[in-house]
Design an enzyme around this catalytic site. Structure first.
Site, short mmCIF file in Angstrom:
data_model
loop_
_atom_site.label_atom_id
_atom_site.label_comp_id
_atom_site.label_asym_id
_atom_site.label_seq_id
_atom_site.Cartn_x
_atom_site.Cartn_y
_atom_site.Cartn_z
N HIS A 161 1.00 -1.27 0.06
CA HIS A 161 -0.08 0.07 0.07
C HIS A 161 0.87 1.47 -0.05
CE1 HIS A 161 -3.22 -2.49 1.34
NE2 HIS A 161 -2.28 -3.07 2.13
N SER A 282 14.55 22.08 -15.62
CA SER A 282 13.54 22.99 -15.79
C SER A 282 13.94 24.34 -16.18
CB SER A 282 12.78 23.23 -14.25
OG SER A 282 12.04 24.12 -14.21
N LYS A 288 15.71 21.83 -10.21
CA LYS A 288 15.06 20.60 -10.58
C LYS A 288 15.75 19.84 -11.60
CE LYS A 288 11.01 20.10 -10.43
NZ LYS A 288 9.47 20.03 -10.79
N GLU A 295 9.36 8.81 -16.55
CA GLU A 295 7.86 9.35 -16.87
C GLU A 295 7.47 8.92 -18.12
OE1 GLU A 295 7.12 13.80 -15.04
OE2 GLU A 295 9.19 13.47 -15.46
#
Ligand code: ARG
Length: 463
Positions: A161, A282, A288, A295
């Protein structure tokens, strides 16, 4: 109405050529040119067989086979001019062959049809992709084995979980993906073995009256045998559906791993550092480093499964044998194959390059009362408590530690004894994450000795 000439390949009974829109919806050359190599390979095998069987002369076959090589070299060098009016790769190749060798070109299409031709070409192409997928999977498995070997005893939290459950080892986690991808390899191999039958010679749908030798072309094209039913052979796209199904499962596996990498590389987790080679920055936030490759791999399953669903939907309800609907098979498989190979390569690169942050992994493993089960197991083993009672006592100690803002090993022996008098100093040996993982020696368990045994088994299997 149009003043175009009727089609040179099938225009015998047509007075006029197709409307421009008809041509646009009908033509597949824009994408099926990717089958050029397979088309020419199939045609060369067919021509050789026709000559062996005395259906065309040896000299015609020789001229055809040489001419086809010329066409192939024109295509490969980018000199070939593809024509939409000629619909597809099969007619583009044959028309050019005619220009090069003249009359004998017209004999190539004896005892075959575009229906068995396209089934053959597409099978050859898909078979190569199955081999490429297997290769890509094995490369990724190799990268995972390296990671597993390096970190067979690094401790990290295991989750259920996505809540801290029990400590596991980094090697164990990597090997979980090795198992998944190993099943993927076997699925592709299985599909490949089943699809490896030669449709060529099924002709339009009914077979042919010419004395062809389908075993000969099967052997020339690396098929195990000819297909046994001509109707089925030209109507079957199971091989493409199986490829897409196998690809979807692999893509789903990659997507799960990609998701973990996205989570693990975040500032909140810091379990891994992804290499610059597989990250981006970024344009506005200088701090970043984004896990874009992960992704995109996570997303690829969308289009790959989409392709599978699209082709299933095209095929359902089609009467036997060939219908033009089936021309819609190729773009789905091409796109899925391209993206699967890309995802496999990117994942392999990411896995090879990534660095596990061993200290963060260990700190996370030790937090969240991850050794609570070990404490309960100790009470069962050493103090003879029934597991349910042990669970209860442990729960009370977890609550105590939580209220004090400490971890289980930080509780004093007196505090432990207050929860259950049978607890002794020995309990502290099982409360460390290292001892916890080392104790899980059941076959397939997370103990480093088990993980190393599985790594060795896989290395042997991949030899
Ligand atoms: N371009 C066609 C396809 O991909 C080739 C087969 C055409 N056959 C036919 N009977 N029109 O399916």
């Amino acid at each position: 109405m149009t003043d175009k000439k009727s089609n040179a390949m099938w225009g015998g009974r047509f007075a006029a050529g197709p409307d421009a829109i008809m041509e646009a919806i009908n033509a597949s050359i824009g994408y099926d040119k990717r089958l050029a190599f397979q088309d020419i390979t199939g045609s060369r095998a067919h021509a050789a067989m026709l000559a062996t069987q005395g259906i065309i002369t040896d000299s015609d076959a020789e001229v055809i086979r040489e001419g086809l090589l010329t066409v192939l070299s024109e295509i490969e060098s980018g000199k070939f001019e593809f024509s939409t009016a000629l619909e597809d790769i099969h007619m583009n190749v044959e028309a050019r062959l005619k220009e090069i060798v003249g009359e004998p070109a017209g004999r190539l299409h004896t005892a075959r049809s575009r229906n068995d031709q396209v089934a053959t070409d597409f099978k050859l192409w898909t078979r190569d992709q199955m081999d490429a997928a297997i290769q890509g999977l094995e490369a990724l498995i190799g990268a995972l084995l390296d990671q597993a070997e390096a970190g067979a005893d690094w401790v990290m939290p295991g989750f259920t979980h996505l809540q801290t459950a029990q400590p596991v080892t980094w090697g164990h986690h990597m090997m979980a993906y090795v198992e998944m991808l190993g099943r993927d390899v076997s699925r592709f191999k299985d599909a490949r073995a089943r699809m490896n039958e030669n449709p060529l010679g099924s002709a339009a749908l009914a077979g042919t009256g010419f004395p062809i030798d389908r075993h000969m072309t099967a052997e020339a094209l690396g098929f195990d045998r000819p297909t046994a039913n001509s109707l089925d052979a030209v109507a079957d796209r199971d091989f493409a559906l199986e490829f897409l199904s196998c690809a979807s499962i692999t893509a789903m596996h990659l997507s799960r791993f990609a998701e973990e990498l996205v989570i693990w590389s975040s500032a909140q987790f810091r379990f891994v550092t992804l290499s610059d080679r597989f990250s981006t920055g970024s344009s506005i936030m200088p701090q970043k480093k984004n896990p874009d490759a992960a992704e995109l791999i996570r997303a690829k399953v969308g289009r790959i499964m989409g392709a599978m669903v699209a082709l299933f939907t095209v095929m359902k309800g089609l009467p036997l044998a060939y219908s033009k609907d089936m021309q819609e098979d190729k773009e789905q498989v091409f796109d899925a194959a391209d993206n699967l190979m890309l995802a496999l390569a990117a994942m392999t690169g990411m896995v090879s390059d990534m660095t596990a942050n061993v200290d963060s992994l260990r700190a996370a493993a030790a937090s969240g009362f991850s050794t609570a089960t070990d404490l309960a197991d100790w009470l069962v083993r050493e103090a003879g408590l029934p597991f349910r009672d042990a669970h209860h006592v442990t729960g009370a100690l977890v609550a105590l530690a939580e209220s004090k803002g400490c971890d289980l090993p930080d509780l004093s022996l007196d505090e432990m004894k207050a929860a259950h008098s049978a607890i002794t100093d020995d309990v502290f040996t099982v409360l460390t994450v290292e001892n916890s993982v080392a104790s899980r020696t059941s076959y397939g368990g997370t103990a480093p000795v088990q993980v190393r045994a599985q790594i060795a088994r896989w290395k042997e299997a991949l030899k």
